[in-house]
Design a protein around this motif. Structure first.
Motif, short mmCIF file in Angstrom:
data_model
loop_
_atom_site.label_atom_id
_atom_site.label_comp_id
_atom_site.label_asym_id
_atom_site.label_seq_id
_atom_site.Cartn_x
_atom_site.Cartn_y
_atom_site.Cartn_z
N ARG A 1 67.18 50.44 88.22
CA ARG A 1 68.34 51.01 88.92
C ARG A 1 69.21 49.93 89.56
O ARG A 1 70.41 50.12 89.74
CB ARG A 1 67.87 52.00 89.97
CG ARG A 1 67.23 53.27 89.40
CD ARG A 1 66.63 54.11 90.50
NE ARG A 1 65.88 55.25 89.97
CZ ARG A 1 64.99 55.94 90.65
NH1 ARG A 1 64.74 55.60 91.93
NH2 ARG A 1 64.35 56.95 90.11
N SER A 2 68.60 48.79 89.90
CA SER A 2 69.38 47.71 90.51
C SER A 2 70.43 47.16 89.56
O SER A 2 71.48 46.69 89.98
CB SER A 2 68.45 46.57 90.94
OG SER A 2 68.03 45.79 89.83
N GLY A 3 70.13 47.21 88.25
CA GLY A 3 71.08 46.73 87.24
C GLY A 3 71.39 45.25 87.37
O GLY A 3 72.47 44.81 86.97
N PHE A 4 70.46 44.44 87.86
CA PHE A 4 70.73 43.02 88.06
C PHE A 4 71.11 42.32 86.75
O PHE A 4 71.79 41.30 86.75
CB PHE A 4 69.50 42.33 88.68
CG PHE A 4 68.41 41.99 87.69
CD1 PHE A 4 68.39 40.77 87.02
CD2 PHE A 4 67.40 42.90 87.41
CE1 PHE A 4 67.40 40.48 86.11
CE2 PHE A 4 66.40 42.61 86.50
CZ PHE A 4 66.40 41.38 85.84
N PHE A 5 70.68 42.89 85.64
CA PHE A 5 70.89 42.29 84.33
C PHE A 5 72.22 42.70 83.70
O PHE A 5 72.57 42.22 82.62
CB PHE A 5 69.76 42.71 83.39
CG PHE A 5 69.30 44.12 83.60
CD1 PHE A 5 70.10 45.20 83.26
CD2 PHE A 5 68.07 44.37 84.21
CE1 PHE A 5 69.69 46.49 83.48
CE2 PHE A 5 67.65 45.69 84.43
CZ PHE A 5 68.46 46.75 84.07
N GLU B 1 64.10 36.97 103.38
CA GLU B 1 65.29 37.55 102.77
C GLU B 1 65.12 37.66 101.24
O GLU B 1 64.66 36.73 100.59
CB GLU B 1 66.51 36.66 103.05
CG GLU B 1 66.94 36.65 104.51
CD GLU B 1 67.48 38.00 104.95
OE1 GLU B 1 68.10 38.70 104.12
OE2 GLU B 1 67.28 38.36 106.13
N PRO B 2 65.49 38.81 100.67
CA PRO B 2 65.43 38.94 99.21
C PRO B 2 66.32 37.91 98.52
O PRO B 2 67.33 37.47 99.07
CB PRO B 2 65.93 40.36 98.96
CG PRO B 2 65.69 41.08 100.24
CD PRO B 2 65.90 40.06 101.32
N HIS C 1 71.18 51.14 98.75
CA HIS C 1 72.48 50.76 99.30
C HIS C 1 72.54 49.27 99.64
O HIS C 1 73.58 48.78 100.06
CB HIS C 1 72.78 51.59 100.56
CG HIS C 1 72.73 53.07 100.33
ND1 HIS C 1 73.66 53.73 99.55
CD2 HIS C 1 71.85 54.01 100.75
CE1 HIS C 1 73.37 55.02 99.50
NE2 HIS C 1 72.28 55.22 100.22
N SER C 2 71.46 48.58 99.45
CA SER C 2 71.40 47.15 99.76
C SER C 2 72.00 46.32 98.63
O SER C 2 71.90 46.68 97.45
CB SER C 2 69.95 46.73 100.00
OG SER C 2 69.85 45.32 100.06
N GLY C 3 72.60 45.19 99.00
CA GLY C 3 73.13 44.28 97.98
C GLY C 3 72.04 43.54 97.22
O GLY C 3 72.33 42.90 96.21
N THR C 4 70.82 43.64 97.72
CA THR C 4 69.69 42.99 97.02
C THR C 4 68.67 44.04 96.58
O THR C 4 67.48 43.74 96.49
CB THR C 4 69.04 41.94 97.94
OG1 THR C 4 68.67 42.56 99.19
CG2 THR C 4 69.96 40.77 98.19
N TYR C 5 69.14 45.23 96.32
CA TYR C 5 68.27 46.32 95.88
C TYR C 5 67.48 45.89 94.64
O TYR C 5 68.04 45.36 93.69
CB TYR C 5 69.10 47.55 95.59
CG TYR C 5 68.34 48.71 94.98
CD1 TYR C 5 67.17 49.19 95.55
CD2 TYR C 5 68.83 49.35 93.83
CE1 TYR C 5 66.49 50.26 94.99
CE2 TYR C 5 68.17 50.43 93.27
CZ TYR C 5 66.98 50.87 93.86
OH TYR C 5 66.31 51.94 93.30
#
Length: 525
Positions: free
Chosen positions: A142-146, A101-102, A82-86
């Protein structure tokens, strides 16, 4: 020595550094950059796992130490869905790593390299660490940062593209894999037709190389692998165009202080070309000892043999809010020096555009290897010559560079110059140098200057007011061919060749080189 042997040399050398690096109270080696812990642990584990490497430390103990670092590193990942930096890690860890901090940056490259390491060495990890590393990769996926569209065609998007391919294949996500393939094809088409917007961008060019080499090492589909090879062929051909014995000549859209005014991030060049000695200091190790892709034969041969000078002219397209901007870049490449730059000023990120310089091979590790002048601009500070003003115009022709800096465009700072160590003779408005025992240099200034001798360079500071500089460099072989057989005779010849600075205030400077080339700079002021 082969590329494989040079990679092994790097693995052994960095593993020794890692073994000797004291572990901090946090259980990590570094609090400056989280990635350095990952890189050092990777090298230490890999070296200990290689029975062919001669090591001065106990292999079992070394692997256990690397595993402890990995364990602590993985604990820093944000695992809250649920984090914005998951899925992310902190970047800078000081003072307390577990409270840092991430940050969005580390996972861009480290995520893909972590997958590569797990793929190659995971079977040899302790079961608990192997499970933790597998879970970390799942969090990254799962973060899908890409999952971002292409827009700027920069190093961030290059890493997203490679990650799409890697994580799409690893987790059986066919849609993500196809998205990555389409992004790869689009990126390749863009750079082939419009050039790299991040021209000469260091160290981020190496992020392109690592990301796509990592993908090629692991992707199974031949059609995708073929496009990855095409991308890497392009990247290494581009690199080879500006290569001169460990150095990267020509302009740079961005750069860190360890590459300006001295090329120091040289591990990937060492693996690829191998025609220079590694320096003692290695500011960025990353994965040069693991990932390699041989440059196209013709491009590599040209980079290693500069006996015939070559001009490199390219047009780079930059996308701005008001449309496309075309920048003209130039480099004159020889065996002993290169002259290069970008004719147009463009405000790059953090104002880091390195407009022009004379680049020398990496043969003297005690000296900077770039010679250039600039007018300081935003973010400039003494000792960091990467931030230039928006003013100024340049002309480049073979072994000559001309630069004009009107005072009205500056930040109030005087024109500054950086010279490599050598035998320098200084006069009121001129300097004559003998560099690396193979190149003569003449520097002509419009105004008088002050010189400061530092450990690895000479810093020049001009007087207040509009200023201009003309630089000519020539190898001893070139000079000998026109009857100049010594440094003394070079100085004597150049004293009679002072440029026509009389019209500099009107934006016009003319100079005739020793080789008979006329170079002129004409601008509206």
């Amino acid at each position: 020595m082969s590329m494989a042997s040079r990679k092994q040399e790097i693995v052994r050398r960095i593993a020794l550094l890692a073994h000797e690096q004291p572990v901090l109270g946090s259980g990590l080696w570094f609090h400056t950059d989280v990635r350095n812990n990952f890189y050092y642990a990777s090298y230490l584990f890999a070296a200990a796992a290689n029975p062919d490497l001669q090591l001065s430390f106990d292999r079992t103990e070394a692997q256990a130490k690397a595993c402890r670092i990995f364990t602590e590193l993985l604990e820093l990942q944000d695992r809250d869905p649920h984090s914005g930096t998951y899925g992310h890690w902190p970047l800078h860890l000081h003072p307390v790593p577990r409270e840092a901090e991430p940050n969005s940056l580390p996972v861009e490259l480290m995520g893909s390299l972590l997958m590569y390491f797990f793929h190659r060495y995971g079977a040899g990890l302790p079961e608990r660490l192997r499970a933790s590393m597998r879970q970390a990769l799942e969090h990254v996926y799962r973060s899908g940062f890409f999952r971002k569209p292409l827009r700027d065609y920069n190093h961030h998007e290059a890493k997203y593209t490679a990650a799409k391919l890697l994580f799409g294949q690893w987790f059986g996500d066919e849609e993500l894999l196809q998205d990555g393939w389409q992004s790869l094809k689009s990126t390749l088409l863009h750079v082939q037709t419009k050039g790299m917007p991040e021209y000469g961008c260091l160290p981020w060019f190496w992020h392109w190389v690592q990301a796509f080499t990592c993908a090629l090492e692991m992707v199974r589909q031949e059609e995708i692998a073929a496009d990855l090879r095409a991308m890497l062929d392009y990247l290494w051909t581009e690199r080879s165009l500006y290569y001169v014995k460990g150095a990267w000549a020509g302009p740079h859209s961005r750069g860190l202080s360890h590459d300006i005014p001295k090329d120091a991030n040289v591990l990937f060049d060492y693996v690829q070309y191998g025609d220079f000695e590694l320096p003692h200091e290695l500011p960025r190790v990353e994965y040069a000892g693991f990932l390699s892709y041989e440059a196209p034969a013709q491009a590599k041969a040209a980079a290693l043999d500069r006996s015939v000078p070559a001009e490199v002219k390219r047009v780079v397209t930059k996308q701005t809010d008001s449309g496309e901007v075309r920048l003209n870049t130039y480099a004159y490449m020889t065996q002993h020096y290169a002259v290069g730059g970008v004719l147009e000023r463009f405000r790059e990120y953090d104002n880091e555009q390195h407009r022009w310089d004379v680049t020398f091979p990496l043969v003297n590790h005690d000296s900077v290897n770039q010679l250039f002048f600039f007018q300081p601009g935003d973010h400039y500070s003494a000792g960091d010559p990467r931030h230039q003003s928006d003013g100024g115009d340049i002309a480049l022709n073979r072994n000559v560079s001309i630069a004009l800096y009107p005072a009205a465009h500056g930040s109030g700072e005087r024109m500054v110059g950086i010279l490599p160590k050598g035998d320098w003779r200084m006069e009121e408005r001129s300097l004559y140098g003998f560099i690396n025992d193979e190149v003569y240099a003449a520097v002509f200034l419009l105004l008088p200057y002050a010189a400061e001798q530092l450990d690895d360079r000479i810093t020049i500071t001009g007087e207040n007011g509009s200023n201009a500089v003309v630089v000519e460099v020539i190898s001893t072989e070139e000079a000998g061919a026109i009857g100049i057989g010594s440094f003394d005779s070079f100085v004597a010849a150049m004293r009679g060749k002072r440029p026509q600075f009389e019209d500099a205030a009107k934006g016009f400077i003319r100079y005739t080189s020793l080789l008979g080339n006329q170079v002129a700079l004409s601008v509206e002021i």
